[in-house]
Design a protein around this motif. Structure first.
Motif: not given
Length: 304
Positions: A234-253
């Motif tokens: 299995a692969g692992f999505l081990g970490f993800a983070a987005v700067l606060p001002h850029a959240r909610g626009a789909g960068a995490g997905r």
């Protein structure tokens, strides 16, 4: 046999989990290893001389978890969910007498009655483990956003993003303020480890600036997904983070999609991740990418 049968029922709803643990000898090896963990203890239930349930916990030395006891994925099985309440009552008396008042348990997510039995012991859900097939998700890159492999010039941004996840978790409603190193320490770690081939790092950009990052690796690199909670290959999505001002626009997905696509190209059979359920962003982003829960980490703090 109880543990192997529990896992067999679990795999009926989550076939991407490892089939190995349906074998009683393999389950015995996992349970034996758990029993041999330092300071492990628990309880066993019998009915008419037949074993019908057990719970087994052990402490973790990290101060991050408080004076703790952990019932990991191989640490419980019952023929009747209600039995877990009696087993916990018997085992927890010793744990609390030893001063271990922070209790954690990893429970199969599919067994609603078992989860409910733990809830009726004062536990609540803290964390989710999840899995999806290694297949490209049906997502569209948001306008004005791009994702690429990270390069060394991104290290200052990557170091800053390392701090964003614990900073976010420290806020409401998660309130999980763990120790956090300095920005300089994070930069130094990235400088030393950037070329490690075991980890693949992606960055998301908007208007020519890095706004987020994510890391993919083999699941074997994870210290959280252990024993019955670790599927093969299995692969692992081990970490993800987005700067606060850029959240909610789909960068995490978009970053999660990049890691899944990488796992597909690397030949993994599935992709695993986990998240704090009080992290409102990740608890919505990862299920939207097709991750379904496999195990729930429940928590009880005995204080008042």
């Amino acid at each position: 046999m109880l543990l192997a049968n529990r896992h067999r029922r679990h795999r009926a709803t989550q076939p991407l989990l490892s089939a190995r643990f349906e074998d009683a000898a393999t389950a015995l090896a996992e349970l034996t290893a758990a029993y041999q963990t330092p300071d492990a203890s628990g309880a066993v239930a019998y009915r008419a001389g037949v074993t019908v349930g057990f719970v087994l916990g052990a402490p973790k030395p990290s101060p991050l978890w408080g004076p703790n006891i952990w019932v990991e994925a191989a640490g419980l099985a019952v023929v009747d969910p209600e039995l877990i309440r009696d087993l916990y009552a018997a085992a927890a008396a010793r744990w609390v007498d030893e001063g271990r008042t922070a209790h954690y348990v990893v429970v199969p997510a599919h067994d609603a009655e078992l989860v409910q039995a733990w809830f009726r012991l004062g536990f609540g859900q803290q964390h989710a483990h999840a899995i999806r097939p290694a297949a490209p998700p049906a997502t569209v890159m948001p306008a004005g956003l791009s994702v690429r492999r990270a390069s060394r010039v991104d290290i200052p941004a990557l170091a800053q993003l390392d701090r964003e996840l614990p900073l976010h978790h420290a806020q409401s409603p998660t309130f999980s303020a763990g120790p956090m190193g300095t920005l300089e320490e994070s930069v130094a770690e990235w400088e030393a480890d950037f070329d490690d081939p075991a980890y693949t790092t992606f960055v998301a950009e908007a208007d020519g600036r890095v706004i987020g990052s994510a890391i993919g690796c083999a699941l074997e690199k994870s210290s959280t997904h252990l024993s019955l909670a670790r599927p093969e290959h299995a692969g692992f999505l081990g970490f993800a983070a987005v700067l606060p001002h850029a959240r909610g626009a789909g960068a995490g997905r978009a970053l999660g999609t990049a890691v899944i696509d990488w796992a597909v190209s690397a030949g993994f059979d599935s992709v695993v991740t986990d998240w704090r359920v009080t992290n409102l962003l990740s608890s919505r982003a990862w299920p939207a990418l097709g991750f379904t829960e496999t195990f729930l980490r429940l928590h009880r703090l005995i204080r008042y």
